[in-house]
Design a protein around this motif. Structure first.
Motif, mmCIF file in Angstrom:
data_model
loop_
_atom_site.group_PDB
_atom_site.id
_atom_site.type_symbol
_atom_site.label_atom_id
_atom_site.label_comp_id
_atom_site.label_asym_id
_atom_site.label_seq_id
_atom_site.Cartn_x
_atom_site.Cartn_y
_atom_site.Cartn_z
ATOM 1 N N GLU A 45 0.826 -1.205 0.000
ATOM 2 C CA GLU A 45 0.000 0.000 0.000
ATOM 3 C C GLU A 45 0.863 1.260 0.000
ATOM 4 O OE1 GLU A 45 -4.144 -1.031 2.213
ATOM 5 O OE2 GLU A 45 -2.366 -1.050 3.481
ATOM 6 N N GLN A 46 1.953 1.233 0.722
ATOM 7 C CA GLN A 46 2.865 2.371 0.703
ATOM 8 C C GLN A 46 3.390 2.617 -0.706
ATOM 9 O OE1 GLN A 46 5.852 1.494 3.611
ATOM 10 N NE2 GLN A 46 4.544 1.909 5.363
ATOM 11 N N LEU B 4 0.727 15.645 2.683
ATOM 12 C CA LEU B 4 1.734 16.115 1.728
ATOM 13 C C LEU B 4 1.244 17.302 0.903
ATOM 14 C CD1 LEU B 4 3.093 12.678 0.461
ATOM 15 C CD2 LEU B 4 4.294 14.337 1.885
ATOM 16 N N GLY B 5 0.054 17.824 1.240
ATOM 17 C CA GLY B 5 -0.462 18.974 0.519
ATOM 18 C C GLY B 5 -1.142 18.632 -0.791
ATOM 19 N N LEU B 6 -1.563 17.377 -0.943
ATOM 20 C CA LEU B 6 -2.292 16.975 -2.140
ATOM 21 C C LEU B 6 -3.787 17.032 -1.894
ATOM 22 C CD1 LEU B 6 -0.257 13.877 -3.372
ATOM 23 C CD2 LEU B 6 0.010 16.276 -3.981
ATOM 24 N N ILE B 7 -4.522 17.208 -2.967
ATOM 25 C CA ILE B 7 -5.982 17.149 -2.907
ATOM 26 C C ILE B 7 -6.399 15.793 -3.450
ATOM 27 C CG2 ILE B 7 -8.154 18.151 -3.672
ATOM 28 C CD1 ILE B 7 -6.578 20.769 -4.177
ATOM 29 N N LEU C 217 1.811 13.046 -9.482
ATOM 30 C CA LEU C 217 1.509 14.472 -9.391
ATOM 31 C C LEU C 217 2.776 15.303 -9.171
ATOM 32 C CD1 LEU C 217 -1.672 14.069 -7.187
ATOM 33 C CD2 LEU C 217 -1.619 14.746 -9.593
ATOM 34 N N GLU C 218 3.913 14.676 -9.365
ATOM 35 C CA GLU C 218 5.219 15.347 -9.284
ATOM 36 C C GLU C 218 5.473 15.933 -7.897
ATOM 37 O OE1 GLU C 218 5.327 18.169 -12.444
ATOM 38 O OE2 GLU C 218 5.260 16.644 -14.023
ATOM 39 N N VAL C 219 5.083 15.167 -6.890
ATOM 40 C CA VAL C 219 5.334 15.551 -5.503
ATOM 41 C C VAL C 219 6.206 14.481 -4.864
ATOM 42 C CG1 VAL C 219 4.282 15.932 -3.241
ATOM 43 C CG2 VAL C 219 3.180 16.838 -5.292
ATOM 44 N N PRO C 220 7.292 14.851 -4.231
ATOM 45 C CA PRO C 220 8.124 13.847 -3.568
ATOM 46 C C PRO C 220 7.354 13.166 -2.438
ATOM 47 C CG PRO C 220 9.274 15.947 -3.769
ATOM 48 C CD PRO C 220 7.849 16.208 -4.121
ATOM 49 N N TYR C 221 7.497 11.858 -2.343
ATOM 50 C CA TYR C 221 6.805 11.121 -1.293
ATOM 51 C C TYR C 221 7.687 11.061 -0.051
ATOM 52 C CZ TYR C 221 4.423 7.428 1.270
ATOM 53 O OH TYR C 221 3.767 6.710 2.240
ATOM 54 N N THR C 222 7.286 11.743 0.967
ATOM 55 C CA THR C 222 7.998 11.728 2.241
ATOM 56 C C THR C 222 6.987 11.528 3.356
ATOM 57 O OG1 THR C 222 7.801 14.132 2.456
ATOM 58 C CG2 THR C 222 9.814 13.277 1.425
ATOM 59 N N GLU C 223 7.435 10.978 4.443
ATOM 60 C CA GLU C 223 6.550 10.792 5.579
ATOM 61 C C GLU C 223 6.577 12.037 6.457
ATOM 62 O OE1 GLU C 223 6.773 7.263 7.814
ATOM 63 O OE2 GLU C 223 6.967 5.946 6.056
ATOM 64 N N ARG D 77 -5.580 7.858 1.455
ATOM 65 C CA ARG D 77 -5.705 9.302 1.334
ATOM 66 C C ARG D 77 -4.971 10.044 2.445
ATOM 67 N NH1 ARG D 77 -11.438 12.281 2.251
ATOM 68 N NH2 ARG D 77 -11.242 10.971 4.099
ATOM 69 N N ASP D 78 -4.927 9.476 3.642
ATOM 70 C CA ASP D 78 -4.401 10.198 4.807
ATOM 71 C C ASP D 78 -3.003 10.772 4.595
ATOM 72 O OD1 ASP D 78 -6.776 9.713 6.079
ATOM 73 O OD2 ASP D 78 -6.015 8.130 7.378
ATOM 74 N N PRO D 79 -2.010 9.961 4.196
ATOM 75 C CA PRO D 79 -0.683 10.549 4.017
ATOM 76 C C PRO D 79 -0.624 11.551 2.878
ATOM 77 C CG PRO D 79 -0.698 8.258 3.277
ATOM 78 C CD PRO D 79 -1.993 8.498 3.990
ATOM 79 N N ALA D 80 -1.455 11.356 1.845
ATOM 80 C CA ALA D 80 -1.462 12.298 0.732
ATOM 81 C C ALA D 80 -1.946 13.676 1.175
ATOM 82 C CB ALA D 80 -2.343 11.764 -0.399
ATOM 83 N N VAL D 81 -2.952 13.706 2.057
ATOM 84 C CA VAL D 81 -3.439 14.996 2.573
ATOM 85 C C VAL D 81 -2.317 15.719 3.303
ATOM 86 C CG1 VAL D 81 -5.067 16.116 4.148
ATOM 87 C CG2 VAL D 81 -5.829 14.200 2.733
#
Length: 578
Positions: free
Chosen positions: A29-30, A407-410, A40-46, A401-405
């Motif tokens: 899932e990660q 990270l500033g994603l919609i 969406l060209e956003v780096p994935y960070t925790e 959805r939780d981690p994406a929120v």
């Protein structure tokens, strides 16, 4: 004040996200979330998730009633868990550590008499009451921000009213308390060999009462799709008395009182229990995954299936982009997830006829996989392949959805329904309008997809999913601001092109602007009049569906309604033509 650990019978939940507090994503899932984010060209960070100690909450403005103090809580975790639901905006505000006004108290009544006593106290002390089931609202339905005309706010949590009280095996019905979560009522019905067979995506974290007062949709795509289809009678505690409807299989005796309870969203009173129709669990199943190169040909196939009388239990059509979101495709094909269930008979004939219709519309499928999916006596072969993968993704998607929120994603959804004759134009127009709104709000091209979640002989329920970068600075604040514009555009688009503002996610606060356009003004006056009778002081869930007459209700500023119930006046008398 009693500590929340002694009050609560449920496992601790995330106040900042979906599900249990100890929930986590597995490695697969990660990877899925990482892929979605990087598209969406956003780096994935925790990022560090919100913690209770980071929030400073105001002290309760009113004292808890002495006679009920044992069921009242003002612990920070309880108040945070009850100040909003689980919409994108709700979670974004938690990630920002800036929730709206929390309830002054959270009440956990032990029985119906305690509900009556709480409403009596609230009326006498000008305290707003927000009925709360599982808190899974995604439309602003349980928000505690009600303005300054109330002395305080209590969130009334029905988690202790969670029992199956009575089972009628002859009529196949049960009397169940409104606070029973999906798994709780399912477990209590299982020894009787019966099931409600209503499985919304929020099944694990939503309640029977919540389903009824929001007219929730279940997992099954045809026939019994809404909780409405299962309700036999209801019991509603209002500030002006108890409304108990008669238990009947059907009636033609005037307007049905249960229809006032269904969809009332806590504005008329507190639903404490209901009689609901039950079924035997299915033991025969079969499923198929069908690919189409032409999306609208696939939609016409779904229409043929919906009008065939076959009544498939699953008939979900995923457009090419939706297959990517769900992890069951690469965006080259539309996929139809098709399935049948029965507690009475094998299903080969039903599936065979359905696949004839599939072939007629250009769909392709693996016949061997369909044969392997045939299950009897509780087998799970039907959960293999794309159908099973989609089901798993469907249930887990809220966690993604939780981690994406953070990270500033919609990442959000909206759903509607439209008649078949207008579907193709509707699909294209809504995607164009909302896509343009996303580009204006974020400066980025959108990832916007659609699946048909429920289908009827006269039309489908399109369910749109969107994902976008929130803004140039990558902050949650800019994403929330952009979401507000996108949500308003989506509300406007589905109404302007002839759809409903919501098929199964309720109205709450976020859909009021569309609801006010969809529902005739005269009916809004009738609803306001009914509320004045049931709730003369206007204390029940103010701001949801409509504002109480003569009240100035505060709104969180997320989405402001265009119409105020305070403006409702008595309808002008009808004049006889001369």
């Amino acid at each position: 004040m009693t500590d929340s650990t002694t009050l609560s019978r449920r496992a601790p939940r995330r106040f900042w996200g979906w599900g249990q507090a100890d929930a986590s994503l597995d490695t697969r899932e990660q990877a899925t979330v990482k892929t979605m984010v990087e598209q969406l060209e956003v780096p994935y960070t925790e990022r560090a998730v919100p913690q209770v100690h980071e929030f400073t909450l105001p002290s309760p403005r009113v004292a808890a009633p002495k006679a009920l103090v044992s069921v009242f809580s003002a612990t920070p975790l309880d108040r945070l868990n009850h100040c909003v639901g689980k919409s994108y905006a709700d979670l974004a505000r938690m990630w920002l550590r800036a929730p709206p006004t929390p309830p002054d108290w959270v009440a956990f009544p032990d029985d119906e008499q305690a509900v009556v006593d709480i409403l009596d106290w609230a009326q006498a002390h000008n305290v707003a009451v927000i009925p709360y089931g599982g808190g899974s609202s995604v439309c602003g339905g349980v928000e505690a921000a009600v303005g300054d005309s109330y002395a305080g706010v209590v969130s009334l949590d029905l988690e202790r009213l969670n029992r199956v009280l009575e089972v009628d095996p002859i009529s196949r019905a049960a009397r169940i308390q409104a606070g029973a979560l999906g798994p709780q009522l399912q477990a209590q019905l299982k020894p009787h060999g019966l099931t409600l067979r209503h499985f919304p995506q929020s099944f694990e974290f939503s309640t029977l009462g919540g389903w009824i007062v929001t007219r929730a949709g279940g997992h099954y795509a045809t026939q019994h799709t809404h909780i409405d289809d299962f309700v036999e009678s209801t019991r509603l505690v209002t500030p002006n008395g108890i409304l108990q409807t008669r238990r009947l299989p059907g009636s033609g005796a005037g307007p049905a009182p249960d229809r006032w309870v269904l969809g009332s969203e806590g504005t008329l009173g507190v639903l404490t229990e209901a009689w609901v129709r039950l079924q035997e669990p299915p033991c025969f199943r079969v499923s198929a995954s069908v690919r189409f190169t032409d999306y609208f040909a696939a939609a016409r196939c779904v229409r043929a299936l919906a009008q065939s009388g076959l009544n498939p239990t699953n008939c979900r059509l995923l457009d090419p982009m939706e297959t990517v979101f769900s992890g069951v495709g690469d965006g080259r094909f539309a996929i139809l997830v098709l399935g049948f269930e029965s507690s009475d008979h094998p299903l080969q004939a039903w599936m065979a006829r359905a696949l004839d219709l599939v072939r007629d519309h250009g769909g392709t499928f693996d016949a061997d996989a369909v044969a392997r999916s045939l299950a009897a006596q509780g087998g799970d072969e039907h959960r293999s392949g794309a159908a099973g993968a989609w089901r798993d993704a469907f249930l887990r998607m809220p966690y993604w959805r939780d981690p994406a929120v953070g990270l500033g994603l919609i990442m959000d959804t909206f759903e509607t329904a439209i008649t078949w004759d207008r579907f193709e134009a509707f699909y294209a127009s809504v995607k164009a309008d909302v896509g343009a709104a996303i580009k204006r709000a974020t400066g980025q091209e959108a990832l916007l997809s659609c699946r048909l979640t429920h289908v009827y002989p006269d039309g489908p329920a399109p369910y749109f999913t969107l994902a976008a970068r929130g803004g140039a600075d990558g902050s949650v604040a800019s994403a929330l601001s952009a979401w507000r514009d996108i949500k308003q555009a989506a509300n406007a688009a589905v109404i302007a092109h002839g759809g409903t503002i919501t098929h199964h996610h309720a109205v709450g606060r976020d859909h009021r602007s569309g609801y006010e356009r969809e529902v005739p003004a005269l009916f809004r006056q009738m609803l306001a009049a009914a509320k004045q009778v049931a709730d003369p002081q206007g204390i029940m869930n103010p701001g949801v569906l409509l504002d109480p007459v003569a009240r100035q209700v505060g709104h969180s500023g997320i989405l402001a309604p265009s119409f105020s119930g305070s403006d409702v006046k008595a309808a002008a008398p009808c004049k006889t033509p001369t």
